[in-house]
Design a protein around this motif. Structure first.
Motif, mmCIF file in Angstrom:
data_model
loop_
_atom_site.group_PDB
_atom_site.id
_atom_site.type_symbol
_atom_site.label_atom_id
_atom_site.label_comp_id
_atom_site.label_asym_id
_atom_site.label_seq_id
_atom_site.Cartn_x
_atom_site.Cartn_y
_atom_site.Cartn_z
ATOM 1 N N TYR A 116 0.844 -1.189 0.000
ATOM 2 C CA TYR A 116 0.000 0.000 0.000
ATOM 3 C C TYR A 116 0.885 1.247 0.000
ATOM 4 O O TYR A 116 1.912 1.315 0.705
ATOM 5 C CB TYR A 116 -0.897 0.014 1.235
ATOM 6 C CG TYR A 116 -2.151 -0.835 1.097
ATOM 7 C CD1 TYR A 116 -3.406 -0.282 1.245
ATOM 8 C CD2 TYR A 116 -2.059 -2.190 0.801
ATOM 9 C CE1 TYR A 116 -4.555 -1.045 1.118
ATOM 10 C CE2 TYR A 116 -3.190 -2.968 0.668
ATOM 11 C CZ TYR A 116 -4.436 -2.396 0.832
ATOM 12 O OH TYR A 116 -5.554 -3.156 0.692
ATOM 13 N N GLU A 131 -2.752 5.496 0.333
ATOM 14 C CA GLU A 131 -3.716 4.411 0.584
ATOM 15 C C GLU A 131 -3.742 4.026 2.059
ATOM 16 O O GLU A 131 -4.814 3.740 2.611
ATOM 17 C CB GLU A 131 -3.358 3.197 -0.279
ATOM 18 C CG GLU A 131 -3.597 3.403 -1.763
ATOM 19 C CD GLU A 131 -3.090 2.242 -2.586
ATOM 20 O OE1 GLU A 131 -3.570 2.053 -3.723
ATOM 21 O OE2 GLU A 131 -2.196 1.504 -2.105
ATOM 22 N N SER A 132 -2.586 4.034 2.699
ATOM 23 C CA SER A 132 -2.547 3.727 4.127
ATOM 24 C C SER A 132 -3.261 4.806 4.932
ATOM 25 O O SER A 132 -3.921 4.505 5.941
ATOM 26 C CB SER A 132 -1.090 3.596 4.592
ATOM 27 O OG SER A 132 -0.436 2.546 3.905
#
Length: 337
Positions: A127, A131-132
């Motif tokens: 990721y 996205e995290s």
């Protein structure tokens, strides 16, 4: 006035008007008396259309509907849980925590390469930082700057079906590359899911047991009521030589028909409910409530095997109705004797 006579001999009745030498006899079998054809009563021993009969049909229909809904929900939850377990068991999540003095991006790339070299791993997806951060929005909200927070990075690895990984060796290998790395195979989550599914199944079995018990009690009371209402007819049949089995079969057919009628009504209603549930679920899709139910029950649609299970359950309830009626019938006939 015309006279007549009646003769009972060897379990048979012979009736004749004055001037007739013999009455016409009708053979009813081993357990049936011989009675004149003119003396036959064309109406059944137990009235087919009665208030008690209609009430019993309604009770059996309600019980069958509740049992079918319970069975359908258990099947939906079990299928959804099995799908969840299959998807989760095929993935491994690796978490790389930021550590002072180490390059997080380099650690993530090194761990991803180590995972790709592991036998049985078919796909590795690290990721990105963005996205995290989006994974934390449901708890922290959007628009926050997470640059100063030690947000770990996730790597999802998909395992080939049927492959058994050496998790201890895998953990040792990735910690050598990045000491702050942790590996989660979701085993604890799968165990909790299995426990929840088992509890749901046991709860469904308990509800079905209560429904069957209530059905047996209702049928027993209805049978005793029908026997009490037709006690004079039963006593006359005993007097002319009819056996218990012959009398019980007449009541048994009556209650079996009522059980099948009520069971079919309840089962069809439940099938229609499950048939339209998918369309109803689509109306609530995208809402929090709809998403929660979709996560728990899946698409709300039963498989063909589920509908077959509901039909088999209906036959079982009708058979239980006949069995309960038969036991009550013979117990009542013994009291009459």
């Amino acid at each position: 006035t015309r006279g007549g006579w009646c003769c009972i001999r060897d379990g048979c009745i012979s009736m004749s008007n004055a001037g007739d030498e013999h009455g016409v006899l009708m053979d009813l079998g081993k357990e049936r008396p011989q009675v004149p054809a003119r003396a036959r009563n064309l109406s059944p021993i137990v009235p087919r259309a009665s208030i008690a009969g209609r009430a019993l049909v309604a009770v059996v229909a309600i019980m069958t509907f509740l049992a079918s809904v319970t069975t359908g929900v258990v099947l939906l939850v079990s299928a959804s849980a099995a799908e969840w377990q299959s998807e989760v068991a095929s993935e491994i999540t690796i978490q790389v925590k930021p550590v002072t003095g180490r390059d997080l991006e380099r650690d993530v790339a090194a761990v991803a390469n180590a995972m790709r070299a592991q036998p049985g791993i078919v796909d590795v997806r690290p990721y990105t930082k963005e996205e995290s951060s989006k994974l934390l929005e449901p708890w922290l909200g959007s628009g926050l700057s997470l640059d100063d927070l030690p947000v770990p990075r996730l790597i999802v690895a998909r395992v080939s079906p049927g492959t058994k990984l050496d998790l201890e060796g895998l953990r040792s290998r990735v910690t050598q590359v990045a000491p702050s790395t942790s590996v989660d195979d979701h085993r604890a989550w799968i165990d909790r899911m299995r426990s929840m599914t088992g509890a749901t199944v046991f709860a469904g079995i308990g509800i079905l047991a209560l429904v069957i018990l209530a059905t047996i009690i209702s049928v027993s009371f209805a049978t005793r009521g029908a026997m009490s209402a037709n006690r004079p007819i039963v006593e006359v049949l005993h007097f002319v030589g009819a056996g218990d089995r012959y009398i019980a079969n007449r009541f048994l057919r009556h209650f079996l028909r009522l059980g099948l009628e009520g069971g079919v009504i309840g089962c069809v209603a439940a099938m229609l409910m499950f048939g339209f549930s998918e369309s109803i679920a689509n109306w609530f899709s995208g809402t929090p409530v709809g998403d929660q139910f979709a996560a728990l029950l899946g698409t709300f649609s039963l498989r063909p095997s589920g509908y077959l299970a509901l039909a088999a359950q209906t036959i079982l309830i009708a058979a239980i109705t006949a069995w309960a009626s038969r036991r009550t019938l013979f117990a009542t006939l013994d009291d009459i004797d």
